[in-house]
Write a protein that holds these residues in place. Structure first.
Motif, PDB file in Angstrom:
ATOM      1  N   ALA A 105      28.352   8.696  18.621  1.00  0.00           N
ATOM      2  CA  ALA A 105      28.993   7.660  17.516  1.00  0.00           C
ATOM      3  C   ALA A 105      30.064   6.925  18.523  1.00  0.00           C
ATOM      4  O   ALA A 105      30.109   6.349  18.674  1.00  0.00           O
ATOM      5  N   VAL A 106      31.043   8.238  19.731  1.00  0.00           N
ATOM      6  CA  VAL A 106      32.133   7.526  20.113  1.00  0.00           C
ATOM      7  C   VAL A 106      31.124   6.541  20.943  1.00  0.00           C
ATOM      8  O   VAL A 106      32.580   5.219  21.090  1.00  0.00           O
ATOM      9  N   GLY A 107      30.178   6.808  21.653  1.00  0.00           N
ATOM     10  CA  GLY A 107      29.896   6.113  22.853  1.00  0.00           C
ATOM     11  C   GLY A 107      29.441   4.686  22.230  1.00  0.00           C
ATOM     12  O   GLY A 107      29.534   3.499  22.848  1.00  0.00           O
ATOM     13  N   ARG A 108      28.815   4.384  21.217  1.00  0.00           N
ATOM     14  CA  ARG A 108      28.545   3.315  20.255  1.00  0.00           C
ATOM     15  C   ARG A 108      29.551   2.759  20.400  1.00  0.00           C
ATOM     16  O   ARG A 108      29.407   0.983  20.105  1.00  0.00           O
ATOM     17  N   LEU A 109      30.612   3.048  19.638  1.00  0.00           N
ATOM     18  CA  LEU A 109      31.920   2.230  19.226  1.00  0.00           C
ATOM     19  C   LEU A 109      32.816   1.518  20.331  1.00  0.00           C
ATOM     20  O   LEU A 109      33.564   1.002  20.759  1.00  0.00           O
ATOM     21  N   GLY A 110      32.920   2.556  20.983  1.00  0.00           N
ATOM     22  CA  GLY A 110      33.623   2.102  22.610  1.00  0.00           C
ATOM     23  C   GLY A 110      34.448   2.787  22.227  1.00  0.00           C
ATOM     24  O   GLY A 110      35.411   2.994  20.955  1.00  0.00           O
ATOM     25  N   PHE A 111      35.620   3.482  23.719  1.00  0.00           N
ATOM     26  CA  PHE A 111      37.023   3.694  23.134  1.00  0.00           C
ATOM     27  C   PHE A 111      37.378   3.647  25.016  1.00  0.00           C
ATOM     28  O   PHE A 111      36.675   3.485  26.067  1.00  0.00           O
ATOM     29  N   ASP A 112      38.352   4.071  24.573  1.00  0.00           N
ATOM     30  CA  ASP A 112      39.524   3.874  25.790  1.00  0.00           C
ATOM     31  C   ASP A 112      40.439   6.227  25.261  1.00  0.00           C
ATOM     32  O   ASP A 112      40.721   6.420  26.523  1.00  0.00           O
ATOM     33  N   LEU A 113      40.573   5.951  24.693  1.00  0.00           N
ATOM     34  CA  LEU A 113      41.382   7.582  23.871  1.00  0.00           C
ATOM     35  C   LEU A 113      40.645   8.001  22.821  1.00  0.00           C
ATOM     36  O   LEU A 113      40.267   7.673  21.512  1.00  0.00           O
ATOM     37  N   VAL A 114      39.632   9.441  22.992  1.00  0.00           N
ATOM     38  CA  VAL A 114      39.392   9.999  21.779  1.00  0.00           C
ATOM     39  C   VAL A 114      40.477  10.902  21.423  1.00  0.00           C
ATOM     40  O   VAL A 114      40.305  11.975  22.670  1.00  0.00           O
ATOM     41  N   ALA A 127      35.499  24.498  20.349  1.00  0.00           N
ATOM     42  CA  ALA A 127      34.485  23.965  21.917  1.00  0.00           C
ATOM     43  C   ALA A 127      33.343  22.522  22.144  1.00  0.00           C
ATOM     44  O   ALA A 127      33.293  22.158  22.535  1.00  0.00           O
ATOM     45  N   VAL A 128      33.868  21.764  20.766  1.00  0.00           N
ATOM     46  CA  VAL A 128      33.073  20.415  20.312  1.00  0.00           C
ATOM     47  C   VAL A 128      34.243  19.253  21.206  1.00  0.00           C
ATOM     48  O   VAL A 128      33.644  18.488  21.699  1.00  0.00           O
ATOM     49  N   PRO A 129      35.266  19.343  21.648  1.00  0.00           N
ATOM     50  CA  PRO A 129      35.957  18.363  21.890  1.00  0.00           C
ATOM     51  C   PRO A 129      35.548  18.330  22.906  1.00  0.00           C
ATOM     52  O   PRO A 129      35.306  17.354  24.217  1.00  0.00           O
ATOM     53  N   ALA A 130      35.856  19.364  24.748  1.00  0.00           N
ATOM     54  CA  ALA A 130      35.354  19.961  25.622  1.00  0.00           C
ATOM     55  C   ALA A 130      33.651  19.210  25.487  1.00  0.00           C
ATOM     56  O   ALA A 130      33.336  18.139  26.460  1.00  0.00           O
ATOM     57  N   MET A 131      32.976  20.058  25.038  1.00  0.00           N
ATOM     58  CA  MET A 131      31.424  19.505  24.630  1.00  0.00           C
ATOM     59  C   MET A 131      31.210  17.666  24.567  1.00  0.00           C
ATOM     60  O   MET A 131      30.843  17.875  25.147  1.00  0.00           O
ATOM     61  N   GLY A 137      30.667  12.566  29.925  1.00  0.00           N
ATOM     62  CA  GLY A 137      31.000  11.996  31.008  1.00  0.00           C
ATOM     63  C   GLY A 137      32.655  11.470  31.361  1.00  0.00           C
ATOM     64  O   GLY A 137      33.092  10.780  32.756  1.00  0.00           O
ATOM     65  N   VAL A 138      33.258  11.670  30.501  1.00  0.00           N
ATOM     66  CA  VAL A 138      35.260  11.740  30.833  1.00  0.00           C
ATOM     67  C   VAL A 138      36.009  12.996  30.894  1.00  0.00           C
ATOM     68  O   VAL A 138      35.312  14.453  30.316  1.00  0.00           O
ATOM     69  N   PRO A 139      37.446  12.726  31.375  1.00  0.00           N
ATOM     70  CA  PRO A 139      37.623  14.304  31.266  1.00  0.00           C
ATOM     71  C   PRO A 139      38.007  14.203  30.077  1.00  0.00           C
ATOM     72  O   PRO A 139      38.485  13.908  29.119  1.00  0.00           O
ATOM     73  N   ALA A 140      38.350  15.838  30.003  1.00  0.00           N
ATOM     74  CA  ALA A 140      38.773  16.938  28.932  1.00  0.00           C
ATOM     75  C   ALA A 140      39.937  17.592  28.944  1.00  0.00           C
ATOM     76  O   ALA A 140      40.295  17.831  30.462  1.00  0.00           O
ATOM     77  N   LEU A 141      41.939  16.861  28.494  1.00  0.00           N
ATOM     78  CA  LEU A 141      42.660  17.865  27.792  1.00  0.00           C
ATOM     79  C   LEU A 141      42.472  18.528  26.688  1.00  0.00           C
ATOM     80  O   LEU A 141      42.791  17.714  25.342  1.00  0.00           O
ATOM     81  N   CYS A 142      42.400  19.225  27.136  1.00  0.00           N
ATOM     82  CA  CYS A 142      43.239  20.218  25.778  1.00  0.00           C
ATOM     83  C   CYS A 142      43.545  21.124  24.805  1.00  0.00           C
ATOM     84  O   CYS A 142      44.282  22.187  26.206  1.00  0.00           O
ATOM     85  N   PHE A 143      43.563  21.295  23.628  1.00  0.00           N
ATOM     86  CA  PHE A 143      45.263  22.685  23.259  1.00  0.00           C
ATOM     87  C   PHE A 143      46.005  21.656  23.787  1.00  0.00           C
ATOM     88  O   PHE A 143      46.855  22.443  23.725  1.00  0.00           O
ATOM     89  N   PRO A 172      42.296   7.136  31.266  1.00  0.00           N
ATOM     90  CA  PRO A 172      41.605   6.853  30.174  1.00  0.00           C
ATOM     91  C   PRO A 172      40.311   6.399  31.157  1.00  0.00           C
ATOM     92  O   PRO A 172      40.617   5.849  31.763  1.00  0.00           O
ATOM     93  N   PRO A 173      39.533   6.210  30.283  1.00  0.00           N
ATOM     94  CA  PRO A 173      38.892   6.962  28.773  1.00  0.00           C
ATOM     95  C   PRO A 173      39.133   8.780  29.636  1.00  0.00           C
ATOM     96  O   PRO A 173      38.471   9.104  29.951  1.00  0.00           O
ATOM     97  N   LEU A 174      39.151   9.046  28.339  1.00  0.00           N
ATOM     98  CA  LEU A 174      39.184  10.409  28.361  1.00  0.00           C
ATOM     99  C   LEU A 174      39.232  11.088  26.394  1.00  0.00           C
ATOM    100  O   LEU A 174      39.116  10.074  25.913  1.00  0.00           O
ATOM    101  N   VAL A 175      39.177  12.694  26.319  1.00  0.00           N
ATOM    102  CA  VAL A 175      39.126  13.278  25.456  1.00  0.00           C
ATOM    103  C   VAL A 175      40.290  14.425  24.979  1.00  0.00           C
ATOM    104  O   VAL A 175      40.634  14.855  25.996  1.00  0.00           O
ATOM    105  N   VAL A 176      40.649  14.080  23.875  1.00  0.00           N
ATOM    106  CA  VAL A 176      42.275  14.877  23.648  1.00  0.00           C
ATOM    107  C   VAL A 176      42.146  16.348  22.631  1.00  0.00           C
ATOM    108  O   VAL A 176      41.751  14.861  21.550  1.00  0.00           O
ATOM    109  N   SER A 177      42.472  17.014  22.985  1.00  0.00           N
ATOM    110  CA  SER A 177      42.359  18.189  21.185  1.00  0.00           C
ATOM    111  C   SER A 177      44.276  17.865  21.439  1.00  0.00           C
ATOM    112  O   SER A 177      44.201  18.443  22.290  1.00  0.00           O
ATOM    113  N   VAL A 178      44.501  18.448  20.101  1.00  0.00           N
ATOM    114  CA  VAL A 178      46.002  18.636  19.951  1.00  0.00           C
ATOM    115  C   VAL A 178      46.112  20.435  18.979  1.00  0.00           C
ATOM    116  O   VAL A 178      45.539  20.454  18.484  1.00  0.00           O
ATOM    117  N   THR A 179      46.639  20.807  19.078  1.00  0.00           N
ATOM    118  CA  THR A 179      47.095  21.808  18.300  1.00  0.00           C
ATOM    119  C   THR A 179      47.925  21.226  17.176  1.00  0.00           C
ATOM    120  O   THR A 179      48.500  20.236  17.498  1.00  0.00           O
TER     121      THR A 179
END
Length: 263
Positions: A105-114, A127-131, A137-143, A172-179
């Protein structure tokens, strides 16, 4: 800047979990709400959008019809649009299957930041953010306990588990999970609630993402739940020590810990 926020509708904290015969969570068994950490992710997306006229925030969720309430909350908070991936074949999807759908879904939308919450209240796997990042195929910055988006990079601070703060930076582009420590979320006013009624929510079936039913759901999941045991409730026996003058309480506490070889 194209910001996609992944959100989830979870059982309310005081509602508990109900399980179907196939040991999947019954999503319509009681009251539900937007996952608390995801609320923080939406709020962070709004802060990032301040001063960026080109920023556009899209909230995405997957799940049964009732999951749309999480999207409505995200729209009330300030997201611009929303996407609900809804398909009967999704029932029983584990984290691996869920990440497949969300990444598509994210790939279809296109993104700079998730952006997404670091964990969901109903499963808490984190686990889902890193997956999702791996599939995209982008970096993940988690927690992330603190998030700062600069002109060319994204920086987070997080607890290293020993009481110290560590800083991680990626472009960017990348995925970030926040606490939930990322900041005190704001609460929408009446005007925001009214304006959210006119914001669009798109409904995408699996076919729109090019995913076969066999790749998701119980059949497409890598993990299997074999048993679910209710958490033991009720009042437990306890010793009340914190009553009386402080000096006496301290003495009783020290004796209590010494008797149990904690000192």
């Amino acid at each position: 800047m194209r910001i996609v926020v992944l959100v989830k509708q979870v059982p309310a904290a005081d509602a508990g979990l109900a399980f179907a015969p196939d040991l999947t969570v019954v999503r319509d068994a009681g009251p539900a709400a937007l996952n608390a950490a995801d609320w923080c992710a939406v709020d962070q997306s709004l802060q990032i959008a301040v001063g960026r006229p080109d920023a556009r925030i899209t909230a995405v969720t997957m799940g049964p019809p009732g999951a749309v309430d999480a999207l409505r909350t995200a729209l009330v908070l300030g997201a611009d649009t929303a996407v609900h991936v809804q398909d009967p074949a999704l029932h029983g999807s584990d984290a691996l299957a869920t990440s497949r759908v969300l990444a598509a879904a994210v790939g279809r939308l296109g993104f700079d930041l998730v952006l997404c919450g670091s964990a969901s209240a109903d499963s808490g796997m984190s686990a889902v953010p890193a997956m999702v990042a791996e599939r995209l195929g982008v970096p993940a910055l988690c927690f992330a306990d603190r998030l700062l988006v600069r002109s060319q990079t994204v920086e987070i601070q997080r607890d290293d588990g020993c009481g110290d703060r560590r800083v991680f930076v990626a472009a960017p582009p990348l995925v970030v999970s926040v606490t939930e420590r990322c900041g005190e979320p704001h609460y929408p006013g009446y005007v925001s609630r009214r304006g959210a009624r006119d914001k669009p929510i798109s409904v995408w079936p699996l076919a729109a993402l090019g995913i076969e039913p066999a790749e998701v759901g119980l059949a497409g999941s890598a993990s299997i739940v074999r048993a679910a045991t209710p958490r033991r409730g009720g009042r437990r026996d306890c010793d009340v020590l914190a009553m009386g003058p402080p000096a006496g309480v301290a003495t009783r506490l020290a004796d209590f810990l010494a008797e149990r070889q904690f000192l």
